[in-house]
Write an enzyme that holds these catalytic residues in place. Structure first.
Site, PDB file in Angstrom:
ATOM      1  CG  ASP A 138      -1.676   1.210   1.437  1.00  0.00           C
ATOM      2  OD1 ASP A 138      -2.491   1.501   0.564  1.00  0.00           O
ATOM      3  OD2 ASP A 138      -1.484   1.899   2.459  1.00  0.00           O
TER       4      ASP A 138
ATOM      5  CG  ASP B 110      -1.487   7.753   0.296  1.00  0.00           C
ATOM      6  OD1 ASP B 110      -0.366   8.065  -0.109  1.00  0.00           O
ATOM      7  OD2 ASP B 110      -2.534   8.130  -0.255  1.00  0.00           O
TER       8      ASP B 110
HETATM    9  P1  B16 Z   1      -6.795   9.913  -4.047  1.00  0.00           P
HETATM   10  P2  B16 Z   1      -3.693   4.125  -0.079  1.00  0.00           P
HETATM   11  C1  B16 Z   1      -5.582   6.013  -0.179  1.00  0.00           C
HETATM   12  O1  B16 Z   1      -4.281   5.573  -0.479  1.00  0.00           O
HETATM   13  C2  B16 Z   1      -5.567   6.957   1.024  1.00  0.00           C
HETATM   14  O2  B16 Z   1      -5.213   6.246   2.207  1.00  0.00           O
HETATM   15  C3  B16 Z   1      -6.945   7.545   1.212  1.00  0.00           C
HETATM   16  O3  B16 Z   1      -6.937   8.470   2.281  1.00  0.00           O
HETATM   17  C4  B16 Z   1      -7.370   8.258  -0.076  1.00  0.00           C
HETATM   18  O4  B16 Z   1      -8.686   8.778   0.030  1.00  0.00           O
HETATM   19  C5  B16 Z   1      -7.316   7.252  -1.234  1.00  0.00           C
HETATM   20  O5  B16 Z   1      -6.004   6.727  -1.341  1.00  0.00           O
HETATM   21  C6  B16 Z   1      -7.670   7.893  -2.555  1.00  0.00           C
HETATM   22  O6  B16 Z   1      -6.689   8.854  -2.855  1.00  0.00           O
HETATM   23  O7  B16 Z   1      -7.806  10.921  -3.671  1.00  0.00           O
HETATM   24  O8  B16 Z   1      -5.382  10.444  -4.118  1.00  0.00           O
HETATM   25  O9  B16 Z   1      -7.172   9.138  -5.284  1.00  0.00           O
HETATM   26  O10 B16 Z   1      -3.609   4.108   1.414  1.00  0.00           O
HETATM   27  O11 B16 Z   1      -4.630   3.072  -0.642  1.00  0.00           O
HETATM   28  O12 B16 Z   1      -2.334   4.121  -0.738  1.00  0.00           O
HETATM   29 MG    MG Z   2      -2.913   3.175   3.168  1.00  0.00          MG
END
Ligand code: B16
Ligand code: MG
Length: 217
Positions: A10, A12
Site C-alpha cells: 500500500d 499512503d
Molecule cells: P486519491 P492508499 C488512499 O491511499 C488513502 O489512504 C486515502 O486516504 C485516499 O482517500 C485514497 O487513497 C484515494 O486517494 O484521492 O489520491 O485518489 O492508502 O490506498 O495508498
Molecule cells: Mg494506506
C-alpha cells in the site's frame, strides 16, 4: 520450478504518510460546505477511495453527480497543492529499505494503492522505478475493501494471489487483501489492523524473514 512470490505495498500510510494532507484537504472542503468533520472522522477514511470518502463525509446529504465531481476535484486540488514540496525524504523510515530487502530476496514488488495520485506520489518520493507493477485507483472500479486492486496487482506481476504478501495500514485494505486470499501484514494499532495475519507498529518494524518463514499461510 519454484513458484514466484511477491510483496504488494500500500502507498499512503505504508511507504509515506500523506494522511494529514488528505485530512487537511477534506477538512477545508467540509468547512466550506458546512459539513461536520474532524481528525477522528478522518481516521475512517484511511485507504478509502476519494469517492467513498466524500460519500462518508456527506452522510445523509444527497447531491447530484456533477456536484459530487466538483467537490472531489476541489479536494484533490488542495491535496495536490500540499504535495508540492514532497520529496524523497518523505518516505517513511524503513520504507525504501523494505522494498530493497524484498528485491534482494528475489521477490517481485508492486504497489496496490487506492490513490489516483499514486504515480505522482511515487515520482515525488523518487520511487517511480522501484516497482515491477503499479495498481492504483485508476486500475479498478471497485475500491478497497473489495479485493480487486490487489488481485489486479497479482495479475500484473503474474503471481498467484496465495503467493502474495500485502503490507497495509488501513482496515479496509486489510479486508481487501484477506478477501484476495493473500498474506497480510498490518501496519498500525491493533484496533485498526489487528485482523491481519501479522501486525507491526510501523513500516520500519517489518521483518520479511519472519513473514516469509510463517508456514501457517
Ligand atoms: P486519491 P492508499 C488512499 O491511499 C488513502 O489512504 C486515502 O486516504 C485516499 O482517500 C485514497 O487513497 C484515494 O486517494 O484521492 O489520491 O485518489 O492508502 O490506498 O495508498
Ligand atoms: Mg494506506
Amino acid at each position: 520450478m519454484e513458484e514466484k512470490r511477491a510483496v504488494i505495498f500500500d502507498l499512503d500510510g505504508v511507504l509515506t504518510d500523506t494522511a494529514d494532507f488528505h485530512y487537511l484537504a477534506w477538512q477545508a472542503l467540509a468547512d466550506d460546505e458546512g459539513l461536520p468533520f474532524d481528525r477522528a472522522a478522518n481516521e475512517h477514511l484511511r485507504g478509502v477511495s476519494r469517492r467513498d470518502s466524500l460519500l462518508l463525509i456527506l452522510g445523509d446529504r444527497q447531491v447530484e453527480e456533477d456536484v459530487l465531481n466538483e467537490m472531489m476535484d476541489r479536494k484533490n486540488k488542495l491535496y495536490l497543492e500540499s504535495l508540492e514540496h514532497m520529496g524523497p525524504e518523505d518516505a517513511l523510515p524503513g520504507a525504501r529499505e523494505l522494498v530493497e530487502d524484498a528485491r534482494r530476496r528475489g521477490l517481485l514488488v508492486a504497489i496496490g494503492s487506492s490513490s489516483k495520485n499514486a504515480r505522482f506520489v511515487l515520482d515525488k518520493l523518487g520511487l517511480s522505478d522501484a516497482f515491477d507493477a503499479v495498481a492504483d485507483g485508476t486500475s479498478i472500479d471497485r475500491a478497497k475493501p473489495a479485493p480487486d486492486l490487489f488481485l489486479k496487482a497479482a495479475e500484473m506481476l503474474g503471481v498467484e494471489p496465495s503467493s502474495c504478501i500485502v503490507v497495509e495500514d488501513a482496515a479496509s485494505g486489510v479486508d481487501a487483501a484477506l478477501a484476495a486470499g493473500m498474506t497480510v501484514v498490518g501496519v498500525g494499532p491493533h484496533d485498526r489492523v489487528g485482523h491481519a495475519h501479522h501486525r507491526v507498529d510501523t513500516t520500519a518494524d517489518i521483518d520479511l524473514s519472519v513473514v516469509l518463514a510463517d508456514g501457517s499461510r
